[in-house]
Design an enzyme around this catalytic site. Structure first.
Site, PDB file in Angstrom:
ATOM      1  N   LYS A  22       1.548 -11.097  -1.073  1.00 29.08           N
ATOM      2  CA  LYS A  22       2.440 -11.113  -2.185  1.00 29.08           C
ATOM      3  C   LYS A  22       3.837 -10.773  -1.505  1.00 29.08           C
ATOM      4  O   LYS A  22       5.060 -11.230  -1.873  1.00 29.08           O
ATOM      5  CB  LYS A  22       2.116 -10.158  -3.187  1.00 29.08           C
ATOM      6  CG  LYS A  22       0.977 -10.569  -4.092  1.00 29.08           C
ATOM      7  CD  LYS A  22       1.263 -11.606  -4.915  1.00 29.08           C
ATOM      8  CE  LYS A  22       0.143 -12.113  -5.894  1.00 29.08           C
ATOM      9  NZ  LYS A  22       0.366 -13.309  -6.337  1.00 29.08           N
ATOM     10  N   SER A  31       3.702  -8.374  -7.461  1.00 34.61           N
ATOM     11  CA  SER A  31       2.823  -7.176  -7.903  1.00 34.61           C
ATOM     12  C   SER A  31       3.252  -5.885  -7.456  1.00 34.61           C
ATOM     13  O   SER A  31       4.002  -5.859  -6.649  1.00 34.61           O
ATOM     14  CB  SER A  31       1.519  -7.525  -7.294  1.00 34.61           C
ATOM     15  OG  SER A  31       0.583  -6.140  -7.496  1.00 34.61           O
ATOM     16  N   TYR A  34      -4.318  -9.071   0.537  1.00 39.98           N
ATOM     17  CA  TYR A  34      -3.681  -9.452  -0.627  1.00 39.98           C
ATOM     18  C   TYR A  34      -2.378  -9.181  -0.981  1.00 39.98           C
ATOM     19  O   TYR A  34      -1.394  -9.800  -1.220  1.00 39.98           O
ATOM     20  CB  TYR A  34      -4.781  -9.156  -1.925  1.00 39.98           C
ATOM     21  CG  TYR A  34      -4.100  -9.233  -3.164  1.00 39.98           C
ATOM     22  CD1 TYR A  34      -3.814 -10.459  -3.864  1.00 39.98           C
ATOM     23  CD2 TYR A  34      -3.230  -8.033  -4.089  1.00 39.98           C
ATOM     24  CE1 TYR A  34      -3.231 -10.569  -5.022  1.00 39.98           C
ATOM     25  CE2 TYR A  34      -2.756  -8.093  -5.152  1.00 39.98           C
ATOM     26  CZ  TYR A  34      -2.804  -9.393  -5.637  1.00 39.98           C
ATOM     27  OH  TYR A  34      -1.966  -9.814  -7.037  1.00 39.98           O
TER      28      TYR A  34
HETATM   29  P1  NAD Z   1      -6.635 -15.242 -12.200  1.00 40.27           P
HETATM   30  O1  NAD Z   1      -7.516 -15.415 -11.070  1.00 40.27           O
HETATM   31  O2  NAD Z   1      -7.255 -15.003 -13.425  1.00 40.27           O
HETATM   32  O3  NAD Z   1      -5.613 -16.513 -12.209  1.00 40.27           O
HETATM   33  C1  NAD Z   1      -5.142 -17.187 -11.145  1.00 40.27           C
HETATM   34  C2  NAD Z   1      -5.363 -18.637 -11.478  1.00 40.27           C
HETATM   35  O4  NAD Z   1      -4.929 -19.269 -10.310  1.00 40.27           O
HETATM   36  C3  NAD Z   1      -6.713 -19.245 -11.466  1.00 40.27           C
HETATM   37  O5  NAD Z   1      -7.143 -19.687 -12.664  1.00 40.27           O
HETATM   38  C4  NAD Z   1      -7.205 -19.803 -10.282  1.00 40.27           C
HETATM   39  O6  NAD Z   1      -8.085 -20.768 -10.343  1.00 40.27           O
HETATM   40  C5  NAD Z   1      -5.804 -20.363  -9.929  1.00 40.27           C
HETATM   41  N1  NAD Z   1      -5.695 -20.882  -8.648  1.00 40.27           N
HETATM   42  C6  NAD Z   1      -6.026 -19.780  -7.492  1.00 40.27           C
HETATM   43  N2  NAD Z   1      -5.621 -20.654  -6.239  1.00 40.27           N
HETATM   44  C7  NAD Z   1      -5.172 -21.567  -6.688  1.00 40.27           C
HETATM   45  C8  NAD Z   1      -4.935 -22.959  -5.882  1.00 40.27           C
HETATM   46  N3  NAD Z   1      -4.813 -22.768  -4.352  1.00 40.27           N
HETATM   47  N4  NAD Z   1      -4.492 -23.915  -6.391  1.00 40.27           N
HETATM   48  C9  NAD Z   1      -4.255 -23.786  -7.822  1.00 40.27           C
HETATM   49  N5  NAD Z   1      -4.751 -23.062  -8.580  1.00 40.27           N
HETATM   50  C10 NAD Z   1      -5.011 -21.749  -7.868  1.00 40.27           C
HETATM   51  O7  NAD Z   1      -5.633 -14.112 -11.735  1.00 40.27           O
HETATM   52  P2  NAD Z   1      -4.476 -13.478 -12.727  1.00 40.27           P
HETATM   53  O8  NAD Z   1      -4.991 -12.153 -13.350  1.00 40.27           O
HETATM   54  O9  NAD Z   1      -4.205 -14.392 -14.174  1.00 40.27           O
HETATM   55  O10 NAD Z   1      -3.274 -13.249 -11.807  1.00 40.27           O
HETATM   56  C11 NAD Z   1      -2.207 -14.188 -11.898  1.00 40.27           C
HETATM   57  C12 NAD Z   1      -1.399 -13.911 -10.908  1.00 40.27           C
HETATM   58  O11 NAD Z   1      -0.544 -12.739 -11.073  1.00 40.27           O
HETATM   59  C13 NAD Z   1      -1.825 -14.261  -9.471  1.00 40.27           C
HETATM   60  O12 NAD Z   1      -1.002 -14.606  -8.501  1.00 40.27           O
HETATM   61  C14 NAD Z   1      -2.229 -12.643  -9.124  1.00 40.27           C
HETATM   62  O13 NAD Z   1      -2.094 -12.287  -7.896  1.00 40.27           O
HETATM   63  C15 NAD Z   1      -1.037 -11.976  -9.909  1.00 40.27           C
HETATM   64  N6  NAD Z   1      -1.263 -10.652 -10.318  1.00 40.27           N
HETATM   65  C16 NAD Z   1      -2.166 -10.087 -11.158  1.00 40.27           C
HETATM   66  C17 NAD Z   1      -2.587  -8.761 -11.349  1.00 40.27           C
HETATM   67  C18 NAD Z   1      -3.893  -8.300 -12.076  1.00 40.27           C
HETATM   68  O14 NAD Z   1      -4.066  -7.174 -12.032  1.00 40.27           O
HETATM   69  N7  NAD Z   1      -4.368  -9.482 -12.848  1.00 40.27           N
HETATM   70  C19 NAD Z   1      -1.540  -7.868 -10.871  1.00 40.27           C
HETATM   71  C20 NAD Z   1      -0.560  -8.040 -10.115  1.00 40.27           C
HETATM   72  C21 NAD Z   1      -0.291  -9.507 -10.048  1.00 40.27           C
HETATM   73  N1  UFG Z   2     -11.010   2.969 -10.992  1.00 42.10           N
HETATM   74  C1  UFG Z   2     -12.308   3.686 -11.192  1.00 42.10           C
HETATM   75  N2  UFG Z   2     -13.543   2.852 -11.327  1.00 42.10           N
HETATM   76  C2  UFG Z   2     -13.552   1.479 -11.203  1.00 42.10           C
HETATM   77  C3  UFG Z   2     -12.349   0.733 -11.215  1.00 42.10           C
HETATM   78  C4  UFG Z   2     -11.224   1.473 -11.075  1.00 42.10           C
HETATM   79  O1  UFG Z   2     -12.148   4.975 -11.117  1.00 42.10           O
HETATM   80  O2  UFG Z   2     -14.684   1.247 -11.404  1.00 42.10           O
HETATM   81  C5  UFG Z   2      -9.792   3.471 -10.867  1.00 42.10           C
HETATM   82  C6  UFG Z   2      -8.893   3.225  -9.740  1.00 42.10           C
HETATM   83  O3  UFG Z   2      -9.498   4.135  -8.570  1.00 42.10           O
HETATM   84  C7  UFG Z   2      -7.559   3.463  -9.993  1.00 42.10           C
HETATM   85  C8  UFG Z   2      -7.516   2.949 -11.490  1.00 42.10           C
HETATM   86  O4  UFG Z   2      -8.812   3.061 -11.773  1.00 42.10           O
HETATM   87  O5  UFG Z   2      -7.242   4.917  -9.953  1.00 42.10           O
HETATM   88  C9  UFG Z   2      -6.959   1.432 -11.584  1.00 42.10           C
HETATM   89  O6  UFG Z   2      -7.838   0.713 -10.492  1.00 42.10           O
HETATM   90  P1  UFG Z   2      -7.838  -0.696 -10.729  1.00 42.10           P
HETATM   91  O7  UFG Z   2      -8.787  -1.234  -9.817  1.00 42.10           O
HETATM   92  O8  UFG Z   2      -8.121  -1.306 -12.164  1.00 42.10           O
HETATM   93  O9  UFG Z   2      -6.117  -1.128 -10.790  1.00 42.10           O
HETATM   94  P2  UFG Z   2      -5.519  -0.806  -9.275  1.00 42.10           P
HETATM   95  O10 UFG Z   2      -4.123  -0.311  -9.546  1.00 42.10           O
HETATM   96  O11 UFG Z   2      -6.267  -0.524  -8.257  1.00 42.10           O
HETATM   97  O12 UFG Z   2      -4.765  -2.355  -8.731  1.00 42.10           O
HETATM   98  C10 UFG Z   2      -4.487  -3.496  -9.719  1.00 42.10           C
HETATM   99  C11 UFG Z   2      -5.127  -4.760  -9.263  1.00 42.10           C
HETATM  100  C12 UFG Z   2      -4.121  -4.842  -7.838  1.00 42.10           C
HETATM  101  C13 UFG Z   2      -2.666  -4.856  -8.379  1.00 42.10           C
HETATM  102  C14 UFG Z   2      -2.414  -3.509  -8.841  1.00 42.10           C
HETATM  103  C15 UFG Z   2      -0.867  -3.433  -9.407  1.00 42.10           C
HETATM  104  O13 UFG Z   2      -6.399  -5.061  -8.980  1.00 42.10           O
HETATM  105  O14 UFG Z   2      -4.298  -6.322  -7.409  1.00 42.10           O
HETATM  106  O15 UFG Z   2      -3.187  -3.324  -9.694  1.00 42.10           O
HETATM  107  O16 UFG Z   2      -0.595  -4.481  -9.950  1.00 42.10           O
HETATM  108  F1  UFG Z   2      -1.778  -4.930  -7.240  1.00 42.10           F
END
Ligand code: NAD
Ligand code: UFG
Length: 351
Positions: free
Chosen positions: A154, A126, A150
């Site tokens: 990572k 991430s 979190y």
């Molecule tokens: P998500 O929660 O929709 O998907 C993650 C999946 O992993 C879920 O289906 C959950 O049931 C499964 N899971 C969690 N723990 C597990 C375990 N111990 N064993 C087996 N399955 C398990 O999240 P996502 O948004 O699809 O994110 C996927 C990956 O990308 C995650 O590792 C997350 O940290 C990373 N990531 C997400 C974002 C974002 O903003 N969505 C940004 C950066 C990184």
């Molecule tokens: N924001 C608002 N109101 C809300 C939610 C968000 O103003 O209700 C603003 C935040 O302050 C920020 C922007 O929208 O300025 C984006 O916020 P998000 O929560 O959508 O995303 P972040 O950038 O904070 O974080 C996300 C994921 C993290 C990940 C990161 C980088 O939540 O897990 O992107 O990949 F690490």
């Protein structure tokens, strides 16, 4: 053919979209997910979209015995490892849960991979590993630092992968550092399905637009940005999914060269790559585009900054283009249109 992929966390938001992209690219997939943040319905919908059942195993990445059975039963080329918990706030309240699930779980997975000699991995990292960036755009050599469990989980996995690559050059490990994934599949059948009130901006905006929530709080309007609100690199989940296909293609290419020339010059080792668009969009800009494409008002009010937030974050996407031949194609308009279609068609997600 090197085409069988284990997809951990494949029932989740990014995993489901990637399963479709992998299937379309000719890969055979096995999904392994404990459904802690997803549902069987998501798997059913992916099966419907690809026109055939998906091989799905309900299991936890911390369950070494079950993983061993799965590896014994299949000849995997690579693992794409999405499984993990991802809520920043929850990680502050439950750090042990996050370290156990995300770090111990990954160690267990890597141990089983080593035992079965599957040494190719694409890992969901991430942009959070960059913390508050010193310079923009953020490239892969930028300093890494995290402030919440979190993010630390990572970063810890990245360090483990780095050490593993140093210890044994037969590992090929690509952490993909995602920026802000948004949007949904063009069909409107799959998308992000937050459990409670969304923490992230796009699902919050969608739920306000559809009338499930009254008003968006914009966290801060005094940042040193174009309009005072936070700036992020939003990337369409479909583009992100294609980035995983590109990473697998790259692994295949390198490994074939390696086998052919027997030359470690072609080993991948630890290769972190940003997946972003390279463009920043402010919170107000995103709201405005969403309102235009949906035809819905998105009422908002300014609130104080959210703890831990940074002003601006966007990627240098050059490395992905150069090495993987991948770049994001979809625009902010596409992201809003597709998030809205998913929200409208499935106002209660998969429930
Ligand atoms: P998500 O929660 O929709 O998907 C993650 C999946 O992993 C879920 O289906 C959950 O049931 C499964 N899971 C969690 N723990 C597990 C375990 N111990 N064993 C087996 N399955 C398990 O999240 P996502 O948004 O699809 O994110 C996927 C990956 O990308 C995650 O590792 C997350 O940290 C990373 N990531 C997400 C974002 C974002 O903003 N969505 C940004 C950066 C990184
Ligand atoms: N924001 C608002 N109101 C809300 C939610 C968000 O103003 O209700 C603003 C935040 O302050 C920020 C922007 O929208 O300025 C984006 O916020 P998000 O929560 O959508 O995303 P972040 O950038 O904070 O974080 C996300 C994921 C993290 C990940 C990161 C980088 O939540 O897990 O992107 O990949 F690490």
């Amino acid at each position: 053919m090197k085409n069988k992929i284990l997809v951990t966390g494949g029932a989740g938001y990014i995993g489901t979209h990637t399963c479709i992209a992998l299937h379309e690219a000719g890969y055979e997939i096995v999904v392994y997910d404990n459904l802690s943040n997803s549902s069987r319905e998501a798997i059913n919908r992916v099966s419907n979209l690809i026109g055939q059942p998906i091989e799905f195993i309900e299991g936890d990445i911390r369950d070494a015995e079950l993983l061993k059975k799965v590896f014994a039963a299949h000849d995997f080329f690579s693992v794409i490892h999405f499984a993990g918990l991802k809520a920043v706030g929850e990680s502050v309240a439950k750090p042990l849960l996050y370290y156990n699930n995300n770090v111990s779980g990954t160690i267990t997975l890597l141990q089983v991979m080593a035992e079965y000699d599957v040494k190719n991995l694409v890992f969901s990292s991430s942009a959070t590993v960059y913390g508050d960036p010193e310079t923009l755009p953020i490239d892969e050599n930028s300093k890494r630092s995290c402030t919440n469990p979190y993010g630390q989980s990572k970063l810890a996995v990245e360090h483990i992968l780095e050490d593993l690559a140093v210890s044994d050059d037969s590992w090929n490990l690509i952490p993909l550092r995602y920026f802000n994934p948004v949007g949904a599949h063009l069909s409107g059948q799959i998308g992000e399905d937050p459990n409670d009130i969304p923490n992230n901006l796009m699902p919050y905006i969608s739920q306000v637009a559809v009338g499930k929530l009254n008003k968006l709080n914009i966290f801060g309007n005094d940042y040193p940005t174009v309009d005072g609100t936070g700036v992020r690199d939003f990337i369409h989940v479909t583009d992100l999914a294609q980035g995983h296909v590109a990473a697998l293609n790259y692994l295949e290419q390198k490994i074939s060269l390696n086998e052919y020339k027997n030359d470690q010059e072609y080993s991948v080792g630890f290769l972190p790559i940003n997946l972003g668009t390279g463009k920043g969009t402010s919170v107000l800009e995103l709201i405005s585009t969403f309102s235009k494409v949906s035809g819905q008002a998105v009422p908002y009010q300014f609130a104080s900054r959210r703890a831990g937030d940074i002003a601006s974050c966007y990627a240098s996407a050059d490395k992905a283009k150069e090495l993987l031949g991948w770049e994001a194609k979809l625009s902010i308009i596409d992201m809003c249109q597709d998030s809205w279609r998913w929200q409208r068609q499935s106002p209660n997600g998969y429930k």
